[in-house]
Enzyme design. Sequence first.
Site, PDB file in Angstrom:
ATOM      1  CG  HIS A  13      40.229  89.664  48.092  1.00  0.00           C
ATOM      2  ND1 HIS A  13      40.113  88.289  47.949  1.00  0.00           N
ATOM      3  CD2 HIS A  13      41.052  89.856  49.152  1.00  0.00           C
ATOM      4  CE1 HIS A  13      40.828  87.693  48.886  1.00  0.00           C
ATOM      5  NE2 HIS A  13      41.410  88.601  49.631  1.00  0.00           N
TER       6      HIS A  13
ATOM      7  CE  LYS B 292      44.809  88.560  46.747  1.00  0.00           C
ATOM      8  NZ  LYS B 292      43.571  88.254  47.472  1.00  0.00           N
TER       9      LYS B 292
ATOM     10  CG  ASP C 269      55.008  93.010  26.735  1.00  0.00           C
ATOM     11  OD1 ASP C 269      54.788  94.191  27.054  1.00  0.00           O
ATOM     12  OD2 ASP C 269      56.154  92.540  26.592  1.00  0.00           O
TER      13      ASP C 269
ATOM     14  CG  HIS D 163      46.348  83.355  51.596  1.00  0.00           C
ATOM     15  ND1 HIS D 163      46.461  84.065  50.411  1.00  0.00           N
ATOM     16  CD2 HIS D 163      45.525  84.087  52.391  1.00  0.00           C
ATOM     17  CE1 HIS D 163      45.756  85.172  50.493  1.00  0.00           C
ATOM     18  NE2 HIS D 163      45.171  85.214  51.671  1.00  0.00           N
TER      19      HIS D 163
ATOM     20  CE  LYS E 248      43.070  83.850  48.484  1.00  0.00           C
ATOM     21  NZ  LYS E 248      42.552  84.008  49.762  1.00  0.00           N
TER      22      LYS E 248
ATOM     23  CG  ASP F 218      33.755  64.793  38.758  1.00  0.00           C
ATOM     24  OD1 ASP F 218      33.969  64.272  39.870  1.00  0.00           O
ATOM     25  OD2 ASP F 218      32.614  65.095  38.369  1.00  0.00           O
TER      26      ASP F 218
END
Length: 475
Positions: A214, A216, A221, A392, A394, A399
Amino acid sequence: MQGLYLTGVILYWIIVAVAIIHVLMDNRQPAKTMAWVLVIYFVPVAGIVFYLFFGVSHRRERMVSERSLNQLTKRSMLGFVEQVNLQLPKSHKSVIDLFINQNFSLPFKGNKVDVCTDGYQFFTRLLSDIGQARHHIHIDLYIFEDDALGRLVSDVLVDKARQGVEVRVIYDDVGCWNVRHRFFERMREEGIEVYPFLPVRFPSFTSKVNYRNHRKMIVIDGRVGYIGGMNIALRYIKGTGRQPWRDMMVRLTGGVVYSLQRAFLVDWYFVDRTLISDRKYYPAHPAEMQAGGALAQIVTSGPVTPYPEIMQGYVRIIQSAERYIYLETPYFLPTEPVLFALKTAAVAGIDVRLICPNRSDAWFTEWASRSYFREAVEAGVKVYLYTAGFIHSKMMVCDDSLSTCGSTNVDFRSFENNFEANVFLYDEDTALHFKGIFLRDQEQSVLLNEQEQFIHPPFIKRLWESLTRLLSPLL
């Protein structure tokens, strides 16, 4: 005929008993064990099939050899990387040490962090960086869609491959089930190395379908990296139906790109069994990047590691919060340790806020989340439902000093079954930026705590929520 039927029934119940014993002997969390036992017992035939596909645990298996993993991590990370006067913040040293000890995730100082909060920002920046690539482009995604945007990105990658740039692409086989093989084959024909992650084929279908990549991650380079929640798909620009999509992707430059590169190359060994650890993939960064900037760690987790590292980090951060914890997640089906940590923090007077979608892209998950929302609200957590589209994103911020963004949802699947990746940032400016993003999203959300129909729903709705919650460890 009756004797044959009786034999079949006896054989079936023997299989059910063996499956239930297998679930019990796996020593999972009691709630998850009970959920599987009930599914196997009360859903004839389908329950057994469902368990074989989605329930068999492989956490103890070592899919990447320890020797090769050591070469990809210790040699690359210790041999090529040198940091002078690295200082770790005392307030988060326990979290940093946790990730080092569990995941060999080294912290890197002096990183520049740019945040993209929509698809237009992300893809414009990404295409520009790809256009400037001179040596290699590494892409590791759950979904690489065969749509207008996916074809545009693939055309740019093909052009770079023709220029002599090394291009490697990993896509998840289940995430791309609807993508035609021809889409990836065209890239292969043009010299791009493309591999599916854990291809789901018989006879090993049942052992692989539940464990998906899952992540991404993109590295260009060895100098520029991306990590977050966005795949390559047009929905991140146009949305779906009437819902625009709100998501986040973080662009990184600095030493932490080494760690992102390491994560990609471990996945590459996973799919191709080619060990890549050459120094050219870890180029020297300009000296001026060593001063200032954010301290960062790339942390990966997956079902083949001894512990769920990212979940451990979330729990530790929540436990150590002194003022506030703000979370965004598209799916809220928390494991018991995470839910307990959030409730404990709220009861202790910590300002705990959660933003989730008002309308999810998965109705069953949406219903299953509601009882968790109510339980969190009863403990003092402020739950907001985002109404300006499908969120969507996440991310978490704590603090004014720690923030994280990646592919990890606050649910059982991300914490326990999927291969995930997050960046953890220990920097006040970055945390304040994340906090500002959260508060802007909060302004476009409704506070669930004040909605009477949610606090006291009709009996039938509450029963349905409880039934769907029972299956939440399996979603």
